[in-house]
Design a protein around this motif. Structure first.
Motif, PDB file in Angstrom:
ATOM      1  N   UNK A  55       2.618  13.819  -2.382  1.00 27.50           N
ATOM      2  CA  UNK A  55       3.560  13.376  -3.403  1.00 27.50           C
ATOM      3  C   UNK A  55       3.180  11.969  -3.819  1.00 27.50           C
ATOM      4  N   UNK A  56       3.329  11.713  -5.095  1.00 26.27           N
ATOM      5  CA  UNK A  56       3.043  10.366  -5.536  1.00 26.27           C
ATOM      6  C   UNK A  56       4.220   9.468  -5.191  1.00 26.27           C
ATOM      7  N   UNK A  57       3.897   8.280  -4.683  1.00 26.10           N
ATOM      8  CA  UNK A  57       4.955   7.310  -4.408  1.00 26.10           C
ATOM      9  C   UNK A  57       5.496   6.747  -5.710  1.00 26.10           C
ATOM     10  N   UNK A  58       4.798   7.067  -6.821  1.00 23.46           N
ATOM     11  CA  UNK A  58       5.118   6.432  -8.090  1.00 23.46           C
ATOM     12  C   UNK A  58       6.104   7.239  -8.930  1.00 23.46           C
ATOM     13  N   UNK A  94       2.991  14.046 -10.689  1.00 22.99           N
ATOM     14  CA  UNK A  94       1.571  13.834 -10.483  1.00 22.99           C
ATOM     15  C   UNK A  94       0.939  15.140  -9.993  1.00 22.99           C
ATOM     16  N   UNK A 152       0.826  -1.204   0.000  1.00 21.43           N
ATOM     17  CA  UNK A 152       0.000   0.000   0.000  1.00 21.43           C
ATOM     18  C   UNK A 152       0.866   1.261   0.000  1.00 21.43           C
ATOM     19  N   UNK A 153       1.972   1.216   0.744  1.00 21.76           N
ATOM     20  CA  UNK A 153       2.874   2.372   0.768  1.00 21.76           C
ATOM     21  C   UNK A 153       3.469   2.610  -0.624  1.00 21.76           C
ATOM     22  N   UNK A 154       3.737   1.515  -1.359  1.00 17.29           N
ATOM     23  CA  UNK A 154       4.295   1.648  -2.705  1.00 17.29           C
ATOM     24  C   UNK A 154       3.333   2.407  -3.612  1.00 17.29           C
ATOM     25  N   UNK A 155       2.054   2.352  -3.320  1.00 21.92           N
ATOM     26  CA  UNK A 155       1.083   3.046  -4.164  1.00 21.92           C
ATOM     27  C   UNK A 155       0.741   4.441  -3.650  1.00 21.92           C
ATOM     28  N   UNK A 156       0.516   4.536  -2.353  1.00 18.30           N
ATOM     29  CA  UNK A 156      -0.017   5.793  -1.819  1.00 18.30           C
ATOM     30  C   UNK A 156       1.012   6.588  -1.023  1.00 18.30           C
ATOM     31  N   UNK A 177      -6.345   8.676  -5.423  1.00 13.02           N
ATOM     32  CA  UNK A 177      -7.295   8.663  -4.312  1.00 13.02           C
ATOM     33  C   UNK A 177      -8.444   9.627  -4.534  1.00 13.02           C
ATOM     34  N   UNK A 233      -5.976   2.287  -8.649  1.00 14.54           N
ATOM     35  CA  UNK A 233      -5.458   1.892  -7.339  1.00 14.54           C
ATOM     36  C   UNK A 233      -3.945   1.720  -7.395  1.00 14.54           C
ATOM     37  N   UNK A 234      -3.467   1.033  -8.450  1.00 16.66           N
ATOM     38  CA  UNK A 234      -2.023   0.812  -8.569  1.00 16.66           C
ATOM     39  C   UNK A 234      -1.266   2.117  -8.785  1.00 16.66           C
ATOM     40  N   UNK A 235      -1.959   3.112  -9.349  1.00 15.00           N
ATOM     41  CA  UNK A 235      -1.323   4.418  -9.552  1.00 15.00           C
ATOM     42  C   UNK A 235      -1.388   5.273  -8.283  1.00 15.00           C
ATOM     43  N   UNK A 236      -2.085   4.775  -7.261  1.00 13.38           N
ATOM     44  CA  UNK A 236      -2.224   5.555  -6.029  1.00 13.38           C
ATOM     45  C   UNK A 236      -3.218   6.694  -6.160  1.00 13.38           C
TER      46      UNK A 236
END
Lengths: 160, 178
Positions: free
Chosen positions: B32-35, B153, A85-89, B136, B131-134
């Motif tokens: 910040x995006x984790x991606x 992002x 979840x941390x990897x995504x959010x 929300x 969801x995989x992109x984070x």
């Protein structure tokens, strides 16, 4: 009156809103359910920010609960689930940030504050003790005369 | 030394003031995006316009593109739609749409009525890729480089100001780096 009633209604209904989460998912054992509950209480909703995903009704919290459940069912450990979840959010969703360079000050702040407080207390105590052991030197004649003069001037000023 | 301690509260107040002042105007809802720095997550989803045709992450290879997350249920997406049209038509920006948690028929009617700024639309009714992109919330807009790596992002509406001040500089920087 209407407002009071609606508040009352809200208070009465709020346990129902929370119960909804538990009923959606099925668990084989009580431990599993407890593990699930513990996990979703620890994770923060990225949309609403001041709620965990157990309490939040935001769509994203629902998705996150579903993901936690899905991964738990697939046999993932708590750490694996949280990491996914941390990897995504991002780390924002952790109420307890991981200990690392960027967050070390955050983690150390309570210790630093306690240490600072102890130093101040120690300083005050030491100074008080030193004052007790060495009595204040008495004024000599010249000093006494000067003090009397200053006090007299002060009196005159306040009378004027 | 004693003098210095007298000024300590002032020093503390000034430092605290500077720290708090730096926070004024920052929007705490923007995370910040984790991606950022990661490739677009792998996915296999239908094309919104052509049911049955599968799209995957190779969509993001070859040129710098925007990935815009939208849905007909999202009022702010309506707000930014005209500016997305402007971006696609006048500025020649390639925008990939991610139709997020939406209904295909509603989405097609919307594009028919308001115009279609998207080069391609990924249909994501369950919000899996979102969801995989984070993601929300919607709208969100990602800058994806020619190798398919997420570079930026933006959460919230894209308008001309956001484009000028934020997205265009990022895109120019990404293009310079090749």
């Amino acid at each position: 009156m209407v407002r009071m009633l609606s508040v009352l209604l809200l208070v009465l209904l709020s346990p129902l809103a929370q119960a909804e989460v538990a009923n959606v998912y099925e668990f084989d054992t009580a431990e599993q359910e407890q593990r699930f509950q513990d996990l979703i209480v620890e994770l923060r909703c990225p949309k609403c920010q001041n709620q965990n995903i157990a309490d939040s009704n935001a769509p994203i919290s629902k998705d996150m609960r579903a993901e936690v459940y899905r991964r738990m069912r697939a046999g993932a450990s708590n750490d694996e689930i949280v990491d996914a979840l941390v990897a995504r959010f991002g780390e924002f969703i952790l109420y307890k940030p991981q200990v690392e360079k960027r967050t070390i000050l955050l983690w150390a702040t309570p210790a630093i504050a306690v240490l600072g407080g102890l130093l101040v207390v120690a300083g005050v105590v030491l100074r008080a003790r030193r004052r007790q052991t060495e009595p204040e030197p008495a004024l000599n004649a010249k000093e006494q005369a000067r003090a009397a003069k200053i006090l007299a001037e002060d009196d005159r000023d306040s009378n004027a | 030394m004693k003098r210095f301690f007298l000024f300590l509260p002032l020093v503390v107040a000034v430092v605290l003031g500077m720290v708090l002042f730096a926070g004024i105007g920052k929007d705490p809802t923007k995370l910040d995006s984790a991606l950022v720095g990661q490739p677009v997550p792998a996915f296999s989803l239908e094309d919104l316009d052509n049911p049955g045709q599968q799209l995957d992450a190779s969509l993001f290879q070859g040129q710098v593109q925007l990935l815009n997350v939208w849905g007909t249920w999202c009022p702010a997406c309506r707000d930014e739609h005209d500016d997305l049209m402007w971006l696609a038509r006048e500025q020649g920006v390639s925008i990939v749409g991610l139709n997020y948690k939406d209904n295909r028929d509603d989405a097609l009617v919307w594009l028919d009525r308001l115009g279609d700024p998207y080069s391609t639309n990924i249909y994501d009714p369950q919000g899996r890729l979102g969801f995989d992109l984070g993601v929300y919330g919607a709208p969100e807009t990602f800058v994806i480089d020619a190798q398919g790596v997420v570079r930026y992002r933006h959460v919230g509406v894209v308008n001309k100001k956001v484009w000028q001040d934020t997205l265009l500089p990022v895109i120019n920087q990404v293009r310079e780096q090749g």
